[in-house]
Write an enzyme that holds these catalytic residues in place. Structure first.
Site, mmCIF file in Angstrom:
data_model
loop_
_atom_site.group_PDB
_atom_site.id
_atom_site.type_symbol
_atom_site.label_atom_id
_atom_site.label_comp_id
_atom_site.label_asym_id
_atom_site.label_seq_id
_atom_site.Cartn_x
_atom_site.Cartn_y
_atom_site.Cartn_z
ATOM 1 C CB SER A 40 -0.933 -0.002 1.206
ATOM 2 O OG SER A 40 -0.190 0.172 2.379
ATOM 3 C CE LYS A 81 -2.685 1.780 4.940
ATOM 4 N NZ LYS A 81 -2.617 1.123 3.650
#
Lengths: 815, 270
Positions: free
Chosen positions: A669, A712
């Site tokens: 990611s 996040k």
């Protein structure tokens, strides 16, 4: 277009507005005031496929159609499946009962008897009464004057017969002047004189003729005596046989009278009749064993031989009792058994032992049933992981399902740990539907590694973790919450609270278009909200209580997250949230600790120089990168090679690193962030540190979805908020992740106030434009990127490297 | 009558006999003397050139050696002594053990002269020349003046106590003794009268003796036959039957028949 650095591109078209991010549900669209009004059963939410599979699995009567219920824990699989099974079982026939009895033909192999429901216990009680009657009746018979007289008569006849034989012989001998003497070990003949044995000296003085005559008489008598002595054992056997016959004749009438009624009652059941016949035969055969031992013969406690209690008659009579192993007398339908501790013994039963004089002894009355016995004719639910954790349980279960028999084999004996006489109880026919419950991983592993698994567990019941969020699901979901509140005796939820819980359901599902079906998580949330409502003396749970429960739960488990954020704010962990820097970007990672996910911003940096075309992943070199992360970095080389200077060799060496990361870096990611840092270095264009970015990249430069997007985004938001929100800060996420964004209320407010931004990008170019404020640039008709654009700068740099490489190569060729 | 010395006569090891004798000695607080007899007839037999014996269990013949025989007899004596010793210790009675060698009847008569009570067991194994215990018992009483208790295996000495009463004054000491026993045991006294004896029953001495017993049953008109006497004793469940042989109207063979056929212990008194 002027590509000077001063013109800053903000790409407002990529910005996500607050409306898009607002996942709230309007409480007004819920047609009730509180969940107390929702009394209708919620049914099964979003599990149509699983329910159909369960219905199919339990209806299939062919062997092998056992079920594996799979899905994460906390889904409510077990309670749901048990409820369904119990509903179904109530309408099914009560299965047979089973009992173990003594096997007269081979006492090591106790016999299994089947009974219609409720009859096994009855039979056992009848046999107990029979034993009690025998216990009293038979000794009374042996104690009677009649028996004593007849037994003494037999004994007397034997003695008389023997004595008569000796007396006659003695008489004949005496006529010849010979006496029959008893020696310490037998009998002997000697010549008599005046009633006393002739002494050797006198005998020696006798004439030879007299001596020979005496010796001849003695020899003749000895032959006669031999015949008598040889006959004695036969006479004794005859006496014993007569005594046995007497015992039998007396016991026969008592036993037959007692069993007559039972035999008539069970005339229709040949197995039980046969057992009763065996009992009768055995009682007659062992009539002697019913006699109470004389007090003098009884051994003191602790000195008793194995298998014998202080009452030897009781010890013997145990063999006529019945050990009921499956009793269905209180059953209303077929059994549904949940085995919480599927050890080998708990599943298949065992044979217990008693310690006597240092030896372990057992008999059929010590056979203990397992859960398979109790579930026979119905359903057995077992947790798959626990089943596999217990040695031999899985193998045993497969063997039982394959053979369709329950065979009790004590594990210790099978392993040779216990070396003592034990039993081999007759196997019982097995007709059970086994329902295993476990995680999906377990199902797939079993499928792959155990060839028998797919033969024995043909029905997979796959539980959904989420359900589509739409208007039609809201009320059923609210009913589900109402049911949970009722079951947990919680306060009712007002519709605001329901709306908030629904929103949290999306958050837990990490998808704005889904609602979580994790029953335990939702139930926990309701219980905690109830706590806060009661704490505030409220009559109903409101949205504020739900909000408080969510915040409190996060706070309770937020120590590590808070600590990391504190270190960022103190500058221990270097993460900028303003300014610009070349080759440096804010990446976002997700950490998991104790089942809790939380995000954390990480600085990612890149360095390039002229080289051999390698992009070096420092994490991989330091063995801190997972294969997926390494794959993400390798894709970057592919991207660079495919997009820039296609005619030239890629002549750079780049290094990429997660700064201040000391653990394993999993996943890809961060590959988008890493590419941004690399392009910034190659283009020598600074990146805005007020932005963070997450997303994976492919070789074409497309940004792909990642997991944990909410955590996040919120991690960078928390850092920025703690420092001061400037209005320029934000997070770039893959466009494919927009539906997964379910932001917390506080962040949503800041987005509404334009103090924090979220951008959704599809390509690396869009990301670079947001991060640098410069246009990415596209190839013109001349095949070149515009000068000053990011791509143009990158290509120029790479071209320079390629030329250097070529020059270097030519120089080497000259030498 | 005070019993100070009880003699148990044995020609082989008998645990049952030793136990019965020891318990009786404990009961009367008397000394127990065990006389183990080695029958000299056996030793003579072993010295004969054709001496051989047949095993009672094996039915095999083997030569009989004097040394082997002596060893076997010693073993039997040791076993008897050990058994007696352990029982005497358990019951805390004074005891003695003596090995005699001789002709059984003579040796026993000599040894029991100074005894109060001699015990004989009906089924006690006797190694040596066959002896009729019943006649031996009668002979001991008549010659030595000692009382003989003729025991049957498994039949304990217990009330009710019976006495054969011929109606003569000479039977009164026996009656008195048995009445005292009944009193000691708090049991019933059963008088088996061989005649009508009504005049004796009215005598004050008889009345006094009978009153000593806690309870008394009087059976009269019993024929002086062993069969009749034993039938009456069995009917009454008598645990000990006493009879005096001194001036008894019972002939010797009837006394021996009573000894041979009784299910309960028989006490023979002078």
């Amino acid at each position: 277009m002027d590509y000077s650095r001063k013109q800053v591109l903000m790409r407002p078209d990529l910005r996500l507005d607050a409306k898009t991010l607002d996942r709230r549900i309007d409480p007004r669209c819920l047609p009730f005031e509180t969940t107390a009004e929702l009394i209708e059963s919620p049914g099964v939410l979003g599990q149509a496929r699983a329910m159909e599979a369960v219905r199919f699995g339990v209806s299939m009567e062919q062997p092998g159609y056992n079920l594996f219920i799979m899905g994460p824990s906390g889904m409510g699989k077990r309670s749901l499946v048990l409820r369904l099974l119990e509903e179904r079982a109530a309408g099914e026939a009560v299965p047979r009962e089973w009992a173990y009895v003594f096997a007269f033909e081979n006492e090591r192999c106790p016999k299994a008897l089947a009974f219609p429901s409720g009859k096994a216990r009855e039979f056992a009680e009848e046999m107990d009464r029979f034993v009690e009657d025998l216990r009293v009746g038979i000794p009374a018979v042996f104690d009677s004057d009649e028996y004593r007289a007849r037994a003494q008569d037999i004994e007397q006849r034997f003695h008389e017969r023997r004595e008569q034989a000796f007396t006659e012989l003695r008489g004949r001998a005496q006529k010849d002047g010979i006496a029959l003497l008893q020696t310490p070990a037998g009998f002997a003949f000697a010549p008599l004189k005046n009633g006393e044995v002739l002494d050797p000296e006198t005998f020696a003085k006798l004439p030879d003729e007299e001596k020979e005559k005496i010796q001849s008489k003695v020899s003749s008598l000895q032959e006669e005596l031999t015949k008598i002595v040889r006959e004695i054992p036969k006479w004794r056997r005859e006496a014993q046989a007569r005594l046995r016959e007497l015992n039998r004749s007396l016991v026969r009438s008592t036993v037959s009278n007692l069993l007559e009624e039972l035999k008539a009652k069970y005339a229709q059941n040949p197995t039980i009749c046969s057992h009763l016949e065996s009992v009768e035969k055995d009682a007659l055969k062992n009539a002697e064993s019913f006699r109470l031992p004389k007090e003098a013969d009884a051994l003191p406690p602790g000195m008793l031989p194995p298998g014998m209690g202080p009452d030897a008659v009781e010890a013997f009579l145990r063999r006529y009792r019945v050990n009921v192993v499956v009793d269905q007398s209180d059953a209303k339908g077929c059994p549904v058994v949940l085995e919480e501790n599927p050890t080998f013994s708990n599943l298949f039963g065992t044979v217990e032992h008693l310690a006597q004089m240092g030896a372990l002894v057992t008999d059929f009355s010590l056979i203990r049933p397992g859960s398979l016995h109790r579930a026979n004719g119905g359903y057995l639910a077992v947790d798959a992981l626990r089943l596999l954790s217990h040695p031999f349980s899985w193998e045993g279960l497969k063997r039982a399902l394959r053979s369709r028999q329950i065979r009790i084999e004590p594990l210790a004996e099978a392993l040779g740990i216990l070396s003592t006489v034990s039993l081999e109880p007759e196997p019982i026919p097995l007709d059970v539907k086994v329902i295993l419950l476990g995680e999906r991983t377990l199902y797939y592993l079993l499928h792959e590694l155990d060839p028998e698994f797919s033969e024995l567990f043909k029905v997979a019941v796959d539980f959904e973790e989420e359900v589509d969020r739409n208007d039609s699901i809201l009320v059923p979901y609210a009913r589900f919450l109402a049911e949970e509140a009722r079951k947990g005796k919680l306060l009712p939820l007002d519709r605001g609270a329901v709306a908030r819980v629904l929103e949290e359901g999306s958050r837990i599902a990490a998808d704005a278009k889904k609602l979580s079906l994790r029953g335990r998580t939702m139930s926990d949330l309701l219980q905690e909200a109830d706590f806060w409502a009661r704490d505030a003396s409220a009559q109903t749970i409101s949205a504020a209580h739900v909000e408080k429960a969510i915040a409190a739960a996060e706070a309770r488990s937020g120590r590590i997250r808070e600590h990391l954020r504190e270190e960022v704010l103190r500058g221990t962990l270097l993460v900028d949230s303003d300014g610009e820097s070349i080759g440096q970007v804010n990446g976002l990672a997700v950490l998991e600790a104790g089942g809790l996910l939380f995000g954390h911003p990480n600085r990612i940096t890149a360095r390039v120089r002229f080289g051999s075309g390698k992009v070096v992943d420092i994490e991989r070199e330091a063995k801190l990168g997972s294969p997926i992360h390494s794959k993400g970095v390798l894709i970057l080389s592919g991207f660079l090679a495919g997009r820039y200077v296609p005619e030239e060799p890629l002549s750079l060496t780049a290094t990429l690193v997660f700064e201040q990361s000391y653990g394993m870096v999993e996943g890809d990611s961060a590959s988008c962030a890493e590419l941004c840092a690399l392009l910034s270095t190659l283009a020598e264009v600074p990146i805005r540190q007020s932005l963070a970015i997450t997303g994976s990249i492919n070789q074409k430069g497309e940004v792909q979805a990642i997991g944990g997007v909410n955590e996040k985004v919120e991690a960078f938001f928390e850092v920025c908020r703690a420092r001061t929100l400037s209005g320029s800060q934000g997070v770039i996420v893959p466009a494919a992740n927009v539906d997964h964004l379910v932001p917390r209320r506080e962040m949503l407010e800041k987005v509404e106030q334009n103090l924090f931004h979220l951008y959704a990008v599809r390509t690396i170019d869009e990301a670079m434009e947001l991060l640098t404020g410069l246009p990415a640039g596209e190839r013109g008709p001349d095949g070149r990127y515009p000068e000053g654009s990011i791509n143009g700068r990158v290509e120029r740099k790479l071209l320079n490297f390629a030329r250097k490489a070529r020059a270097l190569s030519a120089g080497e060729g000259k030498t | 009558m005070r019993i100070e010395r009880i003699v148990l006569f044995g020609q082989a090891f008998s645990e049952g006999g030793a136990e019965a004798a020891a318990e009786l000695a404990a009961r009367f607080e008397a000394k127990l003397a065990y006389l183990f007899l080695e029958d000299v007839n056996l030793l003579r037999l072993a010295g004969l050139p054709f001496a051989s014996e047949i095993g009672i269990d094996t039915a095999c013949w083997r030569d009989l050696e004097l040394s082997d025989l002596q060893r076997s007899l010693r073993t039997l004596a040791n076993q008897a002594e050990e058994t007696l010793s352990s029982m005497a210790q358990r019951l805390r009675i004074p005891w003695s053990f003596q090995v005699l060698r001789g002709i059984p009847s003579q040796a026993l008569l000599e040894a029991t002269c100074s005894s109060d009570l001699v015990l004989l067991l009906r089924s006690q194994p006797r190694v040596g020349i066959p002896t009729r215990t019943e006649s031996l018992a009668r002979e001991i009483v008549s010659r030595s003046g000692a009382a003989v208790l003729y025991l049957t295996d498994g039949a304990p000495v217990q009330p009710p106590f019976g006495v054969v009463f011929s109606g003569t004054a000479s039977d009164l000491p026996t009656l008195r003794l048995v009445a005292a026993l009944a009193s000691d045991f708090a049991g019933k006294l059963v008088v088996l009268s061989l005649g009508s004896g009504e005049e004796v029953f009215r005598e004050p001495e008889f009345q006094q003796v009978v009153q000593e017993a806690p309870a008394t049953t009087l059976l009269t008109g019993i024929a002086p036959k062993a069969r009749r006497i034993l039938a009456a004793a069995t009917h009454e469940g008598i645990g000990l039957l006493a009879l005096s042989i001194g001036d008894s109207s019972l002939p010797p063979e009837e006394i021996e028949s009573i000894c041979a056929g009784a299910l309960c212990p028989i006490l023979l008194l002078p």
